[in-house]
Every structure is written in C-alpha cells, then in structure tokens.
Design an enzyme around this catalytic site. Structure first.
Site, short mmCIF file in Angstrom:
data_model
loop_
_atom_site.label_atom_id
_atom_site.label_comp_id
_atom_site.label_asym_id
_atom_site.label_seq_id
_atom_site.Cartn_x
_atom_site.Cartn_y
_atom_site.Cartn_z
N LYS A 1 0.83 -1.20 0.00
CA LYS A 1 0.00 0.00 0.00
C LYS A 1 0.87 1.26 0.00
O LYS A 1 0.72 2.14 -0.86
CB LYS A 1 -0.92 0.01 1.23
CG LYS A 1 -1.89 1.18 1.23
CD LYS A 1 -2.58 1.34 2.55
CE LYS A 1 -2.00 2.52 3.26
NZ LYS A 1 -2.59 2.84 4.53
N ASP B 1 -6.42 1.05 0.86
CA ASP B 1 -6.52 1.39 2.28
C ASP B 1 -7.91 1.00 2.78
O ASP B 1 -8.67 0.34 2.07
CB ASP B 1 -6.20 2.88 2.51
CG ASP B 1 -7.33 3.78 2.04
OD1 ASP B 1 -8.27 3.30 1.38
OD2 ASP B 1 -7.28 4.99 2.34
#
Ligand code: SF4
Length: 346
Positions: free
Chosen positions: A210, A228
């Site tokens: 991420k 997320d």
C-alpha cells in the site's frame, strides 16, 4: 430485506451535453422506477433528484438522473423473472469504469492528501498516517522534515527527539522505530534515495504494498492501486470484488481498469469514502453513484438527512474536503501532476 433502490443523486451543478440523452431517457422511465421503489425491488435504477451535494462539489457536470447501466438492464430482467441475475464480468467492468468516471467528475481535484515535497517526505508521511488522519500527519511533518531533511539526518537522530516531534500522530514510539529504520535502510542500501521500484520499496522496513503504491503513484508517476481501509470497504460495497486481503483486492481491481487509471482511481475511491460513503453511515441520498451502487440503502437515503452526513473541510472530519481546495481553484482547475510524472505540453 433488499434495499430500496435510490433516487439518483449527483453532486453536479450542471448537466453535460453527453449526459443529456441518458438523463432524458431515464427521466421518462421515472414512474416505473417509482413503482419499483414502492415495491422495494432490489436493483431498480433511481430517479433523478438533485442534492445539496451537487452544488457543493461544483465540479461534476452531469446530474444524478437515473442512467442505464449494465446493472440496470440486468435488474430489469431480474424484475421480470423475480430472481437477480449475476452480473457478468463484462457488465462489472462497464459498471466499475462508469463509477470511476462519475467519481472523476465529482472529485476532479482528487489528490494525495498528505503534504510532501519529495519522495522521502511522502514515504515518511505515509508510514506515519497509519491509525491517524492525514490532517494530523500534515500538522506534524513540517517540523520533522525541517529538522531531518534527508534519510541520513533521520537515521542519525536521537529517537527520543523524533518521538516528541511525531507524538501527535499516535503510536509515536512504534512510528519512530519505523521511520528511523526506514531512513537507515535508505541510507545504507539505496544511497540515501527512495527507490522507484516496487520490489525495492517493499523491502524497506515498515513499507508494504500500500505504502509502496502511494509512493510510486504520487512521487514517481507510476500507476498503483492503494488499498486502504476506504478503498477496500467501497469496492466490496460496489461488488467489484469480495476479497478482503489487500493484495488480492489490488489484483482483482487491477483487472477491471487499465493501468494508466490506477492511481487516480485510488484517489477517487478514497475521496468518496472519506466524504460520502462512510463506514457506518454512508450518505446514500446524496451520492452521485447511487444508480450504480448495489449497496444503496445501507446508509441514509433521505436527501436532506444525507446531506448532513457529508464531510466538509469545515464542520466534518478535519482535513477532509468536499469542495475543491483553493490550490486547485488557484491553478485554474488543474490538479498538480504527481512528482516525477511525465507531463506533456503543447
Ligand atoms: S453505499 Fe456508498 S456508494 Fe453506495 S449509494 Fe450509499 S453512499 Fe453511495
């Protein structure tokens, strides 16, 4: 009990020429839609209604009039047969891309909400953004960046001083260990530079896919999907995927969109999750993509009540904007390209 289908809402101020035929067509079907709503039929498409959100964004141009979508057609047949037909992959791709286009019109100024001036600052800010708001990080990082402008400086810092500087972001001891370890690895293994390759980034301590994609997409202009908490929640609500593991979500969503759209798609979805499609009480009645959303009705459907749930820069969660930020307006409505992005002119 299946959710009532929505009255289509749109944070748009005006209609675009391209949207008009669809709007008229769907408007003509409004009575049928109303009837379906009355029966609480699951996948009916909504009738057009403007919401306050439409005026607030000032960005999107189409209205939220009901539009024909792949899912709309399918829901029509579902009405006839009484059973919902599973969405084909092709229909899912069409619907997903249409949602992204709608979101792009709603949030043309979508951008990473962490402040940074170089890849090192972005990677630090992203690591520090865990379990806190971007605003809190943005309030904290200027002092950190001023005191430790390079990985070498941070790697050699006194940990207690770093802890004090980043204390407001929470979990400050663990975050200090992370960012100092990161700075040390950058110094020792990468000559003090943030690498621009995924395989190198994920080797850095505290950097997962991420964070790596945030850095690649926004500091290097390389496409990346940022999974997320908002992104994962929304794509599951939209039935783009049922995966919960972030790596699997990233792979599944990557297959629905061309690579070139990945970074902005991530911003659009995250912006929407922060402003309208909240975790506990989504503002369905003020949502521009309600006609395309299978989860319509999970949140507040009354337009007036839904409007109150929208998160504004002021009065909502700190740092979260629904209106275009001033920097976007000052730039004539053009979002700044990511650092390192290739730009074309002429
Ligand atoms: S669940 Fe989210 S995306 Fe779907 S209609 Fe409600 S607010 Fe919009």
């Amino acid at each position: 009990m299946p959710a009532k289908k929505p009255a289509a809402t749109k944070p748009a101020a005006t209609q675009s020429a391209t949207s008009r035929p669809a709007v008229k067509k769907s408007a003509a079907k409004k009575p049928a839609v109303k009837k379906a709503v009355a029966k609480k039929t699951p996948a009916t498409q909504p009738a057009a209604k403007k919401t306050g959100a439409a005026k607030e964004s000032g960005a999107a141009k189409k209205t939220g009039a009901a539009k024909k979508t792949g899912s709309a057609k399918e829901s029509g047949s579902a009405k006839k047969t009484g059973a919902a037909k599973p969405e084909t992959h092709a229909a899912l791709v069409r619907r997903a891309r249409k949602i992204n286009r709608e979101l792009a019109e709603t949030y043309p100024y979508a951008h990473p909400e962490l402040d940074f001036e170089n890849p090192f600052q972005l990677i630090l800010a992203t690591v520090m953004s865990a379990q806190t708001t971007d605003l809190r990080v943005n309030q904290t990082t200027p002092a950190l960046f001023a005191k430790y402008p390079t990985p070498e400086d941070l790697a050699a810092a006194n940990p207690e001083e770093v802890e004090e500087l980043i204390r407001p972001t929470g979990f400050f001891r663990a975050k200090t260990r992370s960012i100092m370890g990161l700075a040390k690895a950058l110094t020792e293994d990468f000559g003090g530079e943030v690498p621009g390759q995924l395989e190198d980034l994920v080797k850095l301590p505290g950097v997962g896919r991420k964070t790596a994609f945030v850095v690649l997409g926004n500091a290097f202009g390389r496409p990346g999907i940022t999974v997320d908490t908002h992104f994962g929640r929304l794509v599951r609500r939209w039935k783009w995927t049922e995966e919960t593991d972030p790596d699997k979500v990233e792979k599944a969503i990557g297959e629905l969109f061309p690579k070139s759209e990945w970074t902005m798609l991530s911003h659009h979805v995250i912006f929407h999750g922060r402003r309208i499609c909240h975790s506990r009480k989504p503002a369905c009645g003020a949502c521009p993509i309600a006609p395309l959303c299978p989860a319509y009705g999970e949140g507040e459907t009354d337009p007036e009540k839904a409007k109150k749930l929208l998160k504004y820069e002021k009065g909502g969660f700190p740092g979260q904007r629904l209106k275009p930020p001033q920097s976007y307006l000052d730039a004539g409505g053009i979002p700044a390209p990511p650092l390192g992005a290739t730009t074309t002119t002429g």
